[in-house]
Write a protein that holds these residues in place. Structure first.
Motif, PDB file in Angstrom:
ATOM      1  N   GLY A 170      35.356  18.098 -22.498  1.00 48.64           N
ATOM      2  CA  GLY A 170      35.695  19.102 -21.576  1.00 48.64           C
ATOM      3  C   GLY A 170      35.961  20.369 -22.213  1.00 48.64           C
ATOM      4  N   LEU A 171      36.608  20.403 -23.125  1.00 48.21           N
ATOM      5  CA  LEU A 171      36.835  21.716 -23.643  1.00 48.21           C
ATOM      6  C   LEU A 171      35.671  22.058 -24.669  1.00 48.21           C
ATOM      7  CD1 LEU A 171      40.498  21.275 -25.006  1.00 48.21           C
ATOM      8  CD2 LEU A 171      39.845  22.842 -23.284  1.00 48.21           C
ATOM      9  N   ARG A 172      34.943  21.502 -25.315  1.00 47.60           N
ATOM     10  CA  ARG A 172      33.856  21.598 -26.047  1.00 47.60           C
ATOM     11  C   ARG A 172      32.659  22.126 -25.056  1.00 47.60           C
ATOM     12  NH1 ARG A 172      35.661  17.030 -28.921  1.00 47.60           N
ATOM     13  NH2 ARG A 172      34.372  15.862 -27.830  1.00 47.60           N
ATOM     14  N   SER A 173      32.706  21.626 -23.909  1.00 51.08           N
ATOM     15  CA  SER A 173      31.793  21.839 -22.933  1.00 51.08           C
ATOM     16  C   SER A 173      32.032  23.170 -22.404  1.00 51.08           C
ATOM     17  CB  SER A 173      31.668  20.883 -21.827  1.00 51.08           C
ATOM     18  OG  SER A 173      30.702  21.439 -20.808  1.00 51.08           O
ATOM     19  N   ALA A 174      33.226  23.684 -22.213  1.00 53.95           N
ATOM     20  CA  ALA A 174      33.558  25.048 -21.631  1.00 53.95           C
ATOM     21  C   ALA A 174      33.202  25.973 -22.843  1.00 53.95           C
ATOM     22  CB  ALA A 174      34.982  24.899 -21.262  1.00 53.95           C
ATOM     23  N   HIS A 175      33.593  25.663 -24.015  1.00 45.47           N
ATOM     24  CA  HIS A 175      33.327  26.624 -25.130  1.00 45.47           C
ATOM     25  C   HIS A 175      31.885  26.908 -25.193  1.00 45.47           C
ATOM     26  CE1 HIS A 175      33.777  28.626 -29.003  1.00 45.47           C
ATOM     27  NE2 HIS A 175      32.772  27.892 -29.170  1.00 45.47           N
ATOM     28  N   ALA A 176      31.042  25.682 -25.164  1.00 45.80           N
ATOM     29  CA  ALA A 176      29.632  26.133 -25.441  1.00 45.80           C
ATOM     30  C   ALA A 176      29.084  26.904 -23.954  1.00 45.80           C
ATOM     31  CB  ALA A 176      29.018  24.759 -25.414  1.00 45.80           C
ATOM     32  N   VAL A 203      30.757  29.012 -22.320  1.00 50.74           N
ATOM     33  CA  VAL A 203      30.998  30.364 -22.308  1.00 50.74           C
ATOM     34  C   VAL A 203      30.285  31.203 -23.313  1.00 50.74           C
ATOM     35  CG1 VAL A 203      33.088  31.836 -22.896  1.00 50.74           C
ATOM     36  CG2 VAL A 203      33.423  30.028 -21.536  1.00 50.74           C
ATOM     37  N   THR A 204      30.099  30.462 -24.370  1.00 53.28           N
ATOM     38  CA  THR A 204      29.199  31.128 -25.524  1.00 53.28           C
ATOM     39  C   THR A 204      27.626  30.952 -25.188  1.00 53.28           C
ATOM     40  OG1 THR A 204      29.365  29.158 -26.827  1.00 53.28           O
ATOM     41  CG2 THR A 204      31.001  30.692 -27.099  1.00 53.28           C
ATOM     42  N   GLY A 205      27.234  30.614 -23.970  1.00 56.20           N
ATOM     43  CA  GLY A 205      25.782  30.652 -23.758  1.00 56.20           C
ATOM     44  C   GLY A 205      25.128  29.593 -24.293  1.00 56.20           C
ATOM     45  N   ASP A 206      25.579  28.404 -24.640  1.00 51.64           N
ATOM     46  CA  ASP A 206      24.884  27.182 -25.082  1.00 51.64           C
ATOM     47  C   ASP A 206      24.863  26.109 -24.132  1.00 51.64           C
ATOM     48  OD1 ASP A 206      23.470  25.546 -26.789  1.00 51.64           O
ATOM     49  OD2 ASP A 206      25.057  25.499 -28.261  1.00 51.64           O
ATOM     50  N   LEU A 207      23.944  26.292 -23.233  1.00 58.98           N
ATOM     51  CA  LEU A 207      24.054  25.233 -21.998  1.00 58.98           C
ATOM     52  C   LEU A 207      23.462  23.913 -22.571  1.00 58.98           C
ATOM     53  CD1 LEU A 207      24.508  25.101 -19.115  1.00 58.98           C
ATOM     54  CD2 LEU A 207      22.223  25.609 -18.553  1.00 58.98           C
ATOM     55  N   PRO A 208      22.579  23.817 -23.469  1.00 60.05           N
ATOM     56  CA  PRO A 208      22.358  22.394 -23.907  1.00 60.05           C
ATOM     57  C   PRO A 208      23.590  21.848 -24.552  1.00 60.05           C
ATOM     58  CG  PRO A 208      20.663  23.696 -24.414  1.00 60.05           C
ATOM     59  CD  PRO A 208      21.581  24.651 -23.641  1.00 60.05           C
ATOM     60  N   ALA A 209      24.172  22.536 -25.373  1.00 56.93           N
ATOM     61  CA  ALA A 209      25.538  21.956 -26.008  1.00 56.93           C
ATOM     62  C   ALA A 209      26.530  21.803 -25.179  1.00 56.93           C
ATOM     63  CB  ALA A 209      26.023  22.836 -27.056  1.00 56.93           C
ATOM     64  N   ALA A 210      26.726  22.609 -24.012  1.00 58.28           N
ATOM     65  CA  ALA A 210      27.631  22.172 -22.726  1.00 58.28           C
ATOM     66  C   ALA A 210      27.380  20.847 -22.010  1.00 58.28           C
ATOM     67  CB  ALA A 210      27.668  23.476 -21.913  1.00 58.28           C
ATOM     68  N   VAL A 211      26.102  20.703 -21.801  1.00 58.03           N
ATOM     69  CA  VAL A 211      25.690  19.375 -21.238  1.00 58.03           C
ATOM     70  C   VAL A 211      25.946  18.279 -21.990  1.00 58.03           C
ATOM     71  CG1 VAL A 211      23.845  18.290 -20.168  1.00 58.03           C
ATOM     72  CG2 VAL A 211      24.140  20.761 -19.607  1.00 58.03           C
ATOM     73  N   GLY A 212      25.673  18.682 -23.491  1.00 57.77           N
ATOM     74  CA  GLY A 212      25.939  17.472 -24.202  1.00 57.77           C
ATOM     75  C   GLY A 212      27.279  16.896 -24.346  1.00 57.77           C
ATOM     76  N   ALA A 213      28.093  17.928 -24.414  1.00 59.37           N
ATOM     77  CA  ALA A 213      29.687  17.473 -24.648  1.00 59.37           C
ATOM     78  C   ALA A 213      30.147  16.942 -23.457  1.00 59.37           C
ATOM     79  CB  ALA A 213      30.290  18.928 -24.923  1.00 59.37           C
ATOM     80  N   ASN A 214      29.872  17.353 -21.942  1.00 55.32           N
ATOM     81  CA  ASN A 214      30.251  16.585 -20.954  1.00 55.32           C
ATOM     82  C   ASN A 214      29.428  17.210 -19.819  1.00 55.32           C
ATOM     83  OD1 ASN A 214      31.868  15.740 -18.546  1.00 55.32           O
ATOM     84  ND2 ASN A 214      33.636  15.871 -19.744  1.00 55.32           N
ATOM     85  N   ALA A 215      28.475  16.341 -19.529  1.00 55.08           N
ATOM     86  CA  ALA A 215      27.518  16.821 -18.642  1.00 55.08           C
ATOM     87  C   ALA A 215      28.215  16.873 -17.057  1.00 55.08           C
ATOM     88  CB  ALA A 215      26.398  15.865 -18.352  1.00 55.08           C
ATOM     89  N   LEU A 216      29.105  15.988 -16.830  1.00 57.82           N
ATOM     90  CA  LEU A 216      30.174  16.275 -15.322  1.00 57.82           C
ATOM     91  C   LEU A 216      30.893  17.301 -15.399  1.00 57.82           C
ATOM     92  CD1 LEU A 216      30.058  14.281 -13.148  1.00 57.82           C
ATOM     93  CD2 LEU A 216      32.207  13.145 -13.931  1.00 57.82           C
ATOM     94  N   ALA A 217      31.365  17.969 -16.505  1.00 55.39           N
ATOM     95  CA  ALA A 217      32.122  18.986 -16.456  1.00 55.39           C
ATOM     96  C   ALA A 217      31.214  20.017 -15.837  1.00 55.39           C
ATOM     97  CB  ALA A 217      32.600  19.381 -17.909  1.00 55.39           C
TER      98      ALA A 217
END
Length: 157
Positions: free
Chosen positions: A78-84, A86-100
């Motif tokens: 979830g934290l990695r997803s939030a970081h990605a 915020v920094t505009g990396d939506l694929p990384a955000a979904v990859g870290a935690n899609a539910l988040a």
């Protein structure tokens, strides 16, 4: 309630006891205090996570479930997803935690509704039926189960 006249009891905000003021009669600034304060707190948390990279060790604690069992909980990543996010990396955000990421979208919808209702002077009440809570729990349990199985490794952080 206040003393009644020919029309029945007088609400407290019309000179009766209690002195409560209905939400529609409060000033706009007062009505916006809770939703804007909540939004500011969430924005500050996201700004912090965006500035302090959770991908670098030592910044945040490790998930206790992951540490002691090796299993991913629904919040892992979830934290990695939030970081990605915020920094505009939506694929990384979904990859870290899609539910988040789905939760971020749901939060945006609820915040928008809350702000609109506050501006209009209509109170915001979220009453979720028990069946919905069970459904949310089932989705979290299923997400946790699938991300910990070999075929669901795409959902693992």
């Amino acid at each position: 309630m206040g003393q009644g006249g020919p029309g029945g009891p007088v609400p407290p905000w019309h000179g009766g006891q209690g002195g409560a003021v209905p939400p529609s009669h409060r000033s706009l600034a007062r009505r916006l205090l809770a939703p804007v304060g909540t939004l500011a707190g969430v924005a500050a948390a996201f700004a912090y996570v965006g500035a302090v990279d959770p991908n670098e060790p030592g910044h945040y604690p490790v998930c206790p479930l992951l540490r002691f069992t090796g299993l991913y909980c629904p919040g892992c990543g979830g934290l990695r997803s939030a970081h990605a996010f915020v920094t505009g990396d939506l694929p990384a955000a979904v990859g870290a935690n899609a539910l988040a990421v789905a939760g971020y979208g749901l939060f945006a919808v609820v915040m928008t509704l809350w702000l609109i209702r506050a501006i209009r002077g209509v109170p915001m009440r979220l009453a979720i039926a028990p069946a919905w809570w069970w459904g949310i729990g089932a989705v979290l349990a299923l997400f946790t189960l699938v991300r910990n199985l070999p075929f669901g490794s795409a959902l693992a952080p």
